[in-house]
Design a protein around this motif. Structure first.
Motif, short mmCIF file in Angstrom:
data_model
loop_
_atom_site.label_atom_id
_atom_site.label_comp_id
_atom_site.label_asym_id
_atom_site.label_seq_id
_atom_site.Cartn_x
_atom_site.Cartn_y
_atom_site.Cartn_z
N TRP A 1 -20.50 10.73 7.87
CA TRP A 1 -21.32 11.46 6.89
C TRP A 1 -22.80 11.28 7.17
O TRP A 1 -23.23 10.24 7.68
N VAL A 2 -23.57 12.30 6.83
CA VAL A 2 -25.03 12.22 6.83
C VAL A 2 -25.48 12.74 5.47
O VAL A 2 -25.33 13.92 5.17
N PHE A 3 -25.98 11.84 4.64
CA PHE A 3 -26.37 12.17 3.27
C PHE A 3 -27.89 12.04 3.13
O PHE A 3 -28.43 10.93 3.24
N PRO A 4 -28.58 13.14 2.88
CA PRO A 4 -30.05 13.13 2.84
C PRO A 4 -30.62 12.46 1.60
O PRO A 4 -30.13 12.67 0.49
N LYS A 5 -31.67 11.66 1.81
CA LYS A 5 -32.34 11.01 0.69
C LYS A 5 -33.78 11.48 0.52
O LYS A 5 -34.50 10.98 -0.35
N GLY A 6 -34.21 12.43 1.37
CA GLY A 6 -35.57 12.96 1.27
C GLY A 6 -36.52 12.30 2.24
O GLY A 6 -36.33 11.15 2.66
N ASP A 7 -37.58 13.04 2.61
CA ASP A 7 -38.64 12.54 3.49
C ASP A 7 -38.10 12.02 4.82
O ASP A 7 -38.60 11.01 5.35
N GLY A 8 -37.09 12.67 5.36
CA GLY A 8 -36.56 12.27 6.66
C GLY A 8 -35.69 11.02 6.63
O GLY A 8 -35.31 10.50 7.68
N VAL A 9 -35.35 10.55 5.43
CA VAL A 9 -34.48 9.37 5.29
C VAL A 9 -33.07 9.86 4.93
O VAL A 9 -32.90 10.78 4.14
N ALA A 10 -32.07 9.23 5.52
CA ALA A 10 -30.68 9.62 5.22
C ALA A 10 -29.75 8.43 5.40
O ALA A 10 -30.03 7.51 6.17
N ASN A 11 -28.66 8.46 4.65
CA ASN A 11 -27.56 7.53 4.90
C ASN A 11 -26.66 8.15 5.95
O ASN A 11 -26.15 9.26 5.77
N VAL A 12 -26.47 7.43 7.05
CA VAL A 12 -25.58 7.88 8.12
C VAL A 12 -24.47 6.84 8.23
O VAL A 12 -24.73 5.68 8.55
N GLY A 13 -23.24 7.26 7.92
CA GLY A 13 -22.16 6.28 7.87
C GLY A 13 -20.87 6.82 8.44
O GLY A 13 -20.73 8.01 8.71
#
Length: 382
Positions: free
Chosen positions: A206-218
């Protein structure tokens, strides 16, 4: 020390149960083994709007990182499907902030909270749970309670000490590893999912966006040979992004445990297996079930009946309200387990050309005639 209710665990399940029990005037204590509520993060941090409906709260920019409008789903060969709205809508949370916020809201309506407190044993009288023994900053405490609610995660010691069979095994768990990464190129309003036995056997990336180019990649996997972390390293190797946090944990994906109550005790959240087996998502389910637990605790104490006979109402209610969805999710997870990468590619190409809201019987029959190996799968879905 005596309370109406003692809740073990101060994440979403524990804080929700405490919140709704305290709102109705019960004397509630919530204990947390860590010194800070919300850390470490063990979650991809995505949830649906139903979570906030359950909590009777409005989403706040204090802890909502990104509003999600849909998802992009990738088959092993790169075939790309797009989901807009509906089930794919929701939010990405900052759990470190959200979990603490939820505990604070619970405290505002009367919940007492003790951090850095661990359960050592349960107090029983005539076979009934009526409190617990805990250690706090080097001191041993005996805390009596009419009801204990166990929200202490997949390794729930409280539920086991109460005699409930909540143990998970490697076959019932999805092993997960996640980076929070900076410099990820993505659309900030869409989730990304990647399937394939080479990149995530028995699960997905998964790639879940958190804004400003930050994301959870798991990545979540069920593999006997390689760790989730090794698959995560492989997937992110060619990404021009920098990890700033690593979280590793397990998610129960076999459906709820058989029994989530006993005399004087209820179990909620990961401890009860209240997680969608197909997606591994649990925030909305946990919040729903934990609210029921808190409200059943109120009724039990008002009626002066905390026996298993009364607390069984908790299981009846959550099964009635979310049980069907969890069964469906488990069915789809088991179907996905049967598919090879090539079959995933074939199915993805077919679905990409369909209106998922109104797939015709003729198109499905034509697909099965061309690919008869999917006949059994179609029967299981229908």
């Amino acid at each position: 020390m005596k309370y109406d209710v003692v809740v073990v665990g101060a994440r979403i399940g524990g804080s929700t149960a405490s919140l709704f029990a305290s709102k109705k005037g019960l004397d509630v204590l919530m204990i947390e083994k860590n010194q800070e509520i919300g850390t470490p993060v063990q979650c991809a941090e995505a949830t649906s709007s139903s979570t906030f409906q359950t909590l009777e709260m409005e989403p706040s920019p204090k802890y909502v990182c990104s509003e999600i409008k849909g998802a992009d789903v990738y088959a092993p060969d790169g075939t790309h499907g797009h989901l807009e709205g509906g089930y794919a809508e929701g939010f990405i949370l900052e759990r470190k902030i959200f979990d603490k916020h939820l505990a604070i809201e619970s405290a505002k309506v009367g919940t007492d909270i003790m951090v850095k407190t661990r359960v050592k044993d349960l107090i029983r009288r005539d076979g009934k749970v009526c409190g617990l023994v805990a250690t706090h900053m080097g001191h041993t405490l005996e805390i009596e309670a009419d009801v204990v609610i166990a929200a202490d995660g997949i390794e729930s010691q409280v539920a086991r000490k109460a005699g409930l069979k909540t143990q998970q095994t490697p076959s019932t768990l999805c092993s997960c590893a996640q980076y929070e990464m900076v410099g990820v190129d993505y659309d900030p309003h869409y989730l990304q999912f990647y399937f394939g036995r080479e990149i995530a056997p028995g699960g997905y990336v998964w790639v879940f966006p958190k804004g400003d180019g930050v994301a959870n990649v798991g990545v979540g996997v069920r593999s006997d040979t390689k760790t989730a972390y090794s698959f995560l390293r492989k997937f992110t190797a060619n990404m021009d992004a920098t990890p700033v946090e690593l979280n590793i944990g397990g998610v129960p994906v076999q459906g709820p445990v058989d029994k989530t109550y006993t005399d004087g005790l209820m179990v909620v959240g990961d401890a009860a297996g209240q997680v969608e087996p197909f997606t591994g998502g649990g925030i909305h389910v946990t919040a729903h079930c934990a609210r029921i637990a808190g409200e059943v605790a109120v009724e039990a104490i008002e009626k002066d009946d905390t026996s298993r006979g009364f607390l069984k109402n908790y299981q009846k209610l959550w099964k009635k309200e979310v049980g069907k969805d969890l069964k469906e999710s488990l069915k789809y997870r088991k179907i996905m387990d049967q598919l090879s990468d090539e079959e995933m590619n074939i199915l993805a190409k077919f679905l990409k050309d369909q209106d998922l809201e109104s797939i015709s019987k003729m198109s499905m029959l034509g697909f099965v005639r061309e690919y008869p190996q999917f006949l059994k799968l179609l029967k299981e879905i229908l």
